[in-house]
Design a protein around this motif. Structure first.
Motif, PDB file in Angstrom:
ATOM      1  N   VAL A  97       0.857  -1.188   0.000  1.00  0.00           N
ATOM      2  CA  VAL A  97       0.000   0.000   0.000  1.00  0.00           C
ATOM      3  C   VAL A  97       0.893   1.238   0.000  1.00  0.00           C
ATOM      4  CG1 VAL A  97      -1.882   1.214   1.183  1.00  0.00           C
ATOM      5  CG2 VAL A  97      -1.719  -1.291   1.327  1.00  0.00           C
ATOM      6  N   VAL A  98       0.551   2.235  -0.818  1.00  0.00           N
ATOM      7  CA  VAL A  98       1.378   3.441  -0.951  1.00  0.00           C
ATOM      8  C   VAL A  98       0.547   4.680  -0.649  1.00  0.00           C
ATOM      9  CG1 VAL A  98       2.930   4.759  -2.453  1.00  0.00           C
ATOM     10  CG2 VAL A  98       2.692   2.277  -2.776  1.00  0.00           C
ATOM     11  N   MET A 155      14.317  11.532  -9.849  1.00  0.00           N
ATOM     12  CA  MET A 155      14.985  12.115  -8.695  1.00  0.00           C
ATOM     13  C   MET A 155      14.388  13.442  -8.249  1.00  0.00           C
ATOM     14  SD  MET A 155      18.915  11.156  -9.751  1.00  0.00           S
ATOM     15  CE  MET A 155      19.622  12.280  -8.573  1.00  0.00           C
ATOM     16  N   THR A 156      13.182  13.747  -8.688  1.00  0.00           N
ATOM     17  CA  THR A 156      12.495  14.940  -8.212  1.00  0.00           C
ATOM     18  C   THR A 156      11.904  14.643  -6.830  1.00  0.00           C
ATOM     19  OG1 THR A 156      10.541  14.208  -9.429  1.00  0.00           O
ATOM     20  CG2 THR A 156      11.962  15.843 -10.494  1.00  0.00           C
ATOM     21  N   HIS A 157      11.502  15.697  -6.112  1.00  0.00           N
ATOM     22  CA  HIS A 157      10.990  15.527  -4.755  1.00  0.00           C
ATOM     23  C   HIS A 157       9.559  14.988  -4.823  1.00  0.00           C
ATOM     24  CE1 HIS A 157       9.519  17.101  -0.711  1.00  0.00           C
ATOM     25  NE2 HIS A 157      10.504  16.282  -0.403  1.00  0.00           N
ATOM     26  N   HIS A 158       9.336  13.822  -4.273  1.00  0.00           N
ATOM     27  CA  HIS A 158       8.037  13.141  -4.374  1.00  0.00           C
ATOM     28  C   HIS A 158       7.862  12.261  -3.137  1.00  0.00           C
ATOM     29  CE1 HIS A 158       4.566  11.196  -6.147  1.00  0.00           C
ATOM     30  NE2 HIS A 158       5.152  10.013  -6.106  1.00  0.00           N
ATOM     31  N   PRO A 159       7.550  12.843  -1.978  1.00  0.00           N
ATOM     32  CA  PRO A 159       7.482  12.056  -0.738  1.00  0.00           C
ATOM     33  C   PRO A 159       6.277  11.121  -0.694  1.00  0.00           C
ATOM     34  CG  PRO A 159       6.902  14.348  -0.313  1.00  0.00           C
ATOM     35  CD  PRO A 159       7.353  14.283  -1.726  1.00  0.00           C
ATOM     36  N   HIS A 160       6.525   9.877  -0.366  1.00  0.00           N
ATOM     37  CA  HIS A 160       5.469   8.883  -0.242  1.00  0.00           C
ATOM     38  C   HIS A 160       5.962   7.759   0.658  1.00  0.00           C
ATOM     39  CE1 HIS A 160       7.997   7.820  -3.691  1.00  0.00           C
ATOM     40  NE2 HIS A 160       7.663   6.562  -3.503  1.00  0.00           N
ATOM     41  N   VAL A 161       5.021   7.003   1.227  1.00  0.00           N
ATOM     42  CA  VAL A 161       5.341   5.902   2.130  1.00  0.00           C
ATOM     43  C   VAL A 161       4.852   4.595   1.520  1.00  0.00           C
ATOM     44  CG1 VAL A 161       4.700   4.825   4.318  1.00  0.00           C
ATOM     45  CG2 VAL A 161       5.453   7.194   4.291  1.00  0.00           C
ATOM     46  N   HIS A 162       5.757   3.635   1.414  1.00  0.00           N
ATOM     47  CA  HIS A 162       5.408   2.274   1.002  1.00  0.00           C
ATOM     48  C   HIS A 162       5.132   1.446   2.251  1.00  0.00           C
ATOM     49  CE1 HIS A 162       6.810   2.565  -3.268  1.00  0.00           C
ATOM     50  NE2 HIS A 162       7.562   3.522  -2.744  1.00  0.00           N
TER      51      HIS A 162
END
Length: 397
Positions: A97-98, A155-162
């Motif tokens: 889940v992301v 490599m752009t800023h893209h914060p997410h949680v796996h």
């Protein structure tokens, strides 16, 4: 393709000029990461000489800096981490889940990394645990392993949680294991709505407490009216929560963990060339399908370094976390309880007689066992060639 090209080579070649050009604009952690990557597996950190017990072949092995942002240091770290957690795997399906921050919020997070990344973890985990415990959905306590990534493929800023989540959990009264449906864990729209509410509530609390920092083109957000106007669109926008199909068994879970838990912004394998034009790299364009998704781009060297340094984490910030059944000191008991409810034999206790694994590669000549015959300290080189005659095993009758 440039064989063996590494991020370290790019930093060693262009790092000094980059530091000079951006003097006063680089954080201490960014400078430390650059130095650690440049020095990794060089004489600057010392090392040792290994020789084969069978054929006498020798090689020099320089020490690793073990920096968590270094592409070369993550393989061994991932193997150790996975070995320690393999016993916690359950014989059930696992889901991926992301949780992703919208661009408007990601821009604020970039200037407030520690606070907003912490809030991202907290809101995502609370969302999963709350919806899973709801009797209308699963009605169980679940376990979560969460990993923060802050980059997109370019490599752009893209914060997410796996998140890696077992397909089920322990009933709230602790008496049974409740399994999810084979290909469905929790409704993503419900997850997205709660995630949005929890995150925005936490964000506004941080703002009202005066803990958020704004600079550059976001300095106007210091004014409350401007801040509220900035986040207004995301209050109505659907926040993306993506649930992939379940993994095909425990080994697939381990393979996934090894790819994601210790990943950095770019691996050395994705580097294609480094020349006067800049750095050429492979990336995925997720707006395209099929073979067209795999793309190649060339970035000016300064831009490549800038993008890499976007993803340096705050000091002592943990990017791998565990929640629910897998959290903290209660994990061992929770896993044991889950195994009992699933009627699975408990894991055997670790043996005190097991020797630690030898991660040194075998001899490239004969496949024999390599042993250390000489060590040398930082900034020194080994004697060459080392004395290895007495090392070779005798095969006389």
């Amino acid at each position: 393709m440039h064989a063996g090209l590494e991020v370290a080579q790019i930093f060693r070649s262009a790092g000094l000029a980059y530091r000079a050009a951006h003097d006063g604009h680089l954080g201490l952690m960014q400078l430390k990461v650059m130095t650690a990557i440049e020095n990794c597996r060089t004489a600057a950190l010392g090392g040792h000489v290994e020789a084969c017990e069978d054929c006498g072949h020798w090689r020099v092995a320089y020490n690793s800096g073990r920096n968590r942002h270094c592409p070369k240091c993550q393989g061994a770290a991932a193997r150790v981490w996975l070995a320690e957690r393999e016993a916690a795997l359950l014989p059930v399906g696992y889901f991926h889940v992301v949780f992703t921050l919208p661009a408007e919020i990601a821009a604020i997070a970039f200037q407030n990394k520690s606070l907003l990344y912490e809030l991202l973890f907290k809101a995502a985990a609370q969302t999963m645990l709350t919806i899973a415990a709801d009797p209308k959905h699963l009605g169980a306590r679940i376990g979560i392993t969460a990993v923060l990534h802050t980059w997109g493929s370019a490599m752009t800023h893209h914060p997410h949680v796996h998140m890696i989540v077992p397909g089920g959990g322990i009933a709230l009264d602790g008496t049974r294991w409740i399994s999810s449906r084979p290909s469905f864990l929790l409704p993503v729209r419900v997850l997205g709505a709660l995630f949005r509410r929890l995150f925005l509530t936490g964000l506004l609390a941080l703002y009202d407490a005066g803990r958020l920092f704004f600079a550059g083109n976001m300095a106007a957000l210091e004014q409350r009216r401007a801040f509220l106007r900035h986040i207004a669109p995301v209050r109505k926008k659907r926040w993306v929560v993506y649930a992939k199909p379940p993994f095909a068994g425990p080994q697939a879970v381990l393979a996934y963990r090894s790819r994601y838990t210790h990943r950095v912004a770019i691996s050395n394998r994705r580097l294609v060339a480094f020349d006067d034009r800049g750095v050429t790299l492979r990336y995925k364009d997720y707006r395209r399908d099929g073979p067209e998704r795999q793309r190649v781009m060339t970035l000016p060297t300064d831009e490549f370094i800038r993008r890499f340094l976007l993803h340096v984490l705050p000091r002592e910030f943990h990017r791998i976390r565990h929640y629910g059944l897998l959290a903290g000191s209660a994990r061992k008991d929770a896993i044991a309880r889950a195994r009992a409810l699933l009627h699975v034999a408990p894991e055997p206790p670790p043996s005190d007689n097991v020797e630690p694994a030898d991660h040194r590669p075998p001899c490239p000549c004969c496949g024999g066992h390599m042993i250390v015959i000489e060590t040398f300290v930082r900034r020194q080189q080994p004697r060459a060639p080392p004395q290895i005659v007495a090392l070779t095993r005798s095969h006389a009758p």
